[in-house]
Motif scaffolding. Sequence first.
Motif, PDB file in Angstrom:
ATOM      1  N   PRO A   7      -0.047 -13.748  15.290  1.00 53.96           N
ATOM      2  CA  PRO A   7      -0.350 -14.242  16.627  1.00 53.96           C
ATOM      3  C   PRO A   7       0.942 -14.404  17.432  1.00 53.96           C
ATOM      4  O   PRO A   7       2.021 -14.615  16.858  1.00 53.96           O
ATOM      5  N   LYS A   8       0.841 -14.308  18.742  1.00 55.63           N
ATOM      6  CA  LYS A   8       2.012 -14.472  19.605  1.00 55.63           C
ATOM      7  C   LYS A   8       2.310 -15.950  19.787  1.00 55.63           C
ATOM      8  O   LYS A   8       1.403 -16.757  19.992  1.00 55.63           O
ATOM      9  N   LYS A  26       0.164 -24.428  16.316  1.00 53.05           N
ATOM     10  CA  LYS A  26      -1.221 -24.802  16.007  1.00 53.05           C
ATOM     11  C   LYS A  26      -2.168 -24.188  17.030  1.00 53.05           C
ATOM     12  O   LYS A  26      -3.225 -23.658  16.671  1.00 53.05           O
ATOM     13  N   ARG A  27      -1.798 -24.233  18.306  1.00 52.42           N
ATOM     14  CA  ARG A  27      -2.640 -23.623  19.351  1.00 52.42           C
ATOM     15  C   ARG A  27      -2.781 -22.123  19.129  1.00 52.42           C
ATOM     16  O   ARG A  27      -3.874 -21.572  19.241  1.00 52.42           O
ATOM     17  N   ALA A  28      -1.661 -21.459  18.832  1.00 49.78           N
ATOM     18  CA  ALA A  28      -1.685 -20.010  18.601  1.00 49.78           C
ATOM     19  C   ALA A  28      -2.520 -19.676  17.365  1.00 49.78           C
ATOM     20  O   ALA A  28      -3.272 -18.700  17.367  1.00 49.78           O
ATOM     21  N   THR A  30      -4.995 -21.462  16.098  1.00 47.74           N
ATOM     22  CA  THR A  30      -6.398 -21.727  16.426  1.00 47.74           C
ATOM     23  C   THR A  30      -6.978 -20.579  17.243  1.00 47.74           C
ATOM     24  O   THR A  30      -8.080 -20.104  16.962  1.00 47.74           O
ATOM     25  N   LYS A  31      -6.209 -20.123  18.215  1.00 45.98           N
ATOM     26  CA  LYS A  31      -6.650 -18.998  19.047  1.00 45.98           C
ATOM     27  C   LYS A  31      -6.850 -17.739  18.199  1.00 45.98           C
ATOM     28  O   LYS A  31      -7.760 -16.941  18.455  1.00 45.98           O
ATOM     29  N   ALA A  32      -6.010 -17.568  17.184  1.00 47.91           N
ATOM     30  CA  ALA A  32      -6.102 -16.407  16.288  1.00 47.91           C
ATOM     31  C   ALA A  32      -7.148 -16.608  15.182  1.00 47.91           C
ATOM     32  O   ALA A  32      -7.302 -15.745  14.329  1.00 47.91           O
ATOM     33  N   LYS A  33      -7.816 -17.768  15.211  1.00 49.73           N
ATOM     34  CA  LYS A  33      -8.878 -18.081  14.240  1.00 49.73           C
ATOM     35  C   LYS A  33      -8.380 -18.120  12.794  1.00 49.73           C
ATOM     36  O   LYS A  33      -9.040 -17.626  11.872  1.00 49.73           O
ATOM     37  N   TRP A  34      -7.207 -18.714  12.618  1.00 52.62           N
ATOM     38  CA  TRP A  34      -6.699 -18.905  11.267  1.00 52.62           C
ATOM     39  C   TRP A  34      -7.608 -19.864  10.516  1.00 52.62           C
ATOM     40  O   TRP A  34      -8.138 -20.814  11.089  1.00 52.62           O
ATOM     41  N   TRP A  39      -3.424 -22.242   7.859  1.00 51.09           N
ATOM     42  CA  TRP A  39      -2.623 -23.186   8.634  1.00 51.09           C
ATOM     43  C   TRP A  39      -1.858 -24.120   7.691  1.00 51.09           C
ATOM     44  O   TRP A  39      -0.681 -24.385   7.901  1.00 51.09           O
TER      45      TRP A  39
END
Length: 65
Positions: A7-8, A26-28, A30-34, A39
């Motif tokens: 993720p970026k 954490k935001r990145a 979450t956006k990447a659906k880890w 995590w």
Amino acid sequence: MSEENKPKLKLVGQDGNAFMILGLAKRAATKAKWSPEKWKEFSDKATSGDYDNLLCIACDYFEVS
């Protein structure tokens, strides 16, 4: 980890504080659906050393700019 799966994570121009970096990561993630496990793996490694370790681990798991 291959480049296309990273993720970026934009750190340039952000507060260099370790907690801020972890929050942005954490935001990145979450956006990447880890998964929670992925995590935890990242955060355990990232927080296991000093600030330089955090940055190195972030570069391993994210496409940092």
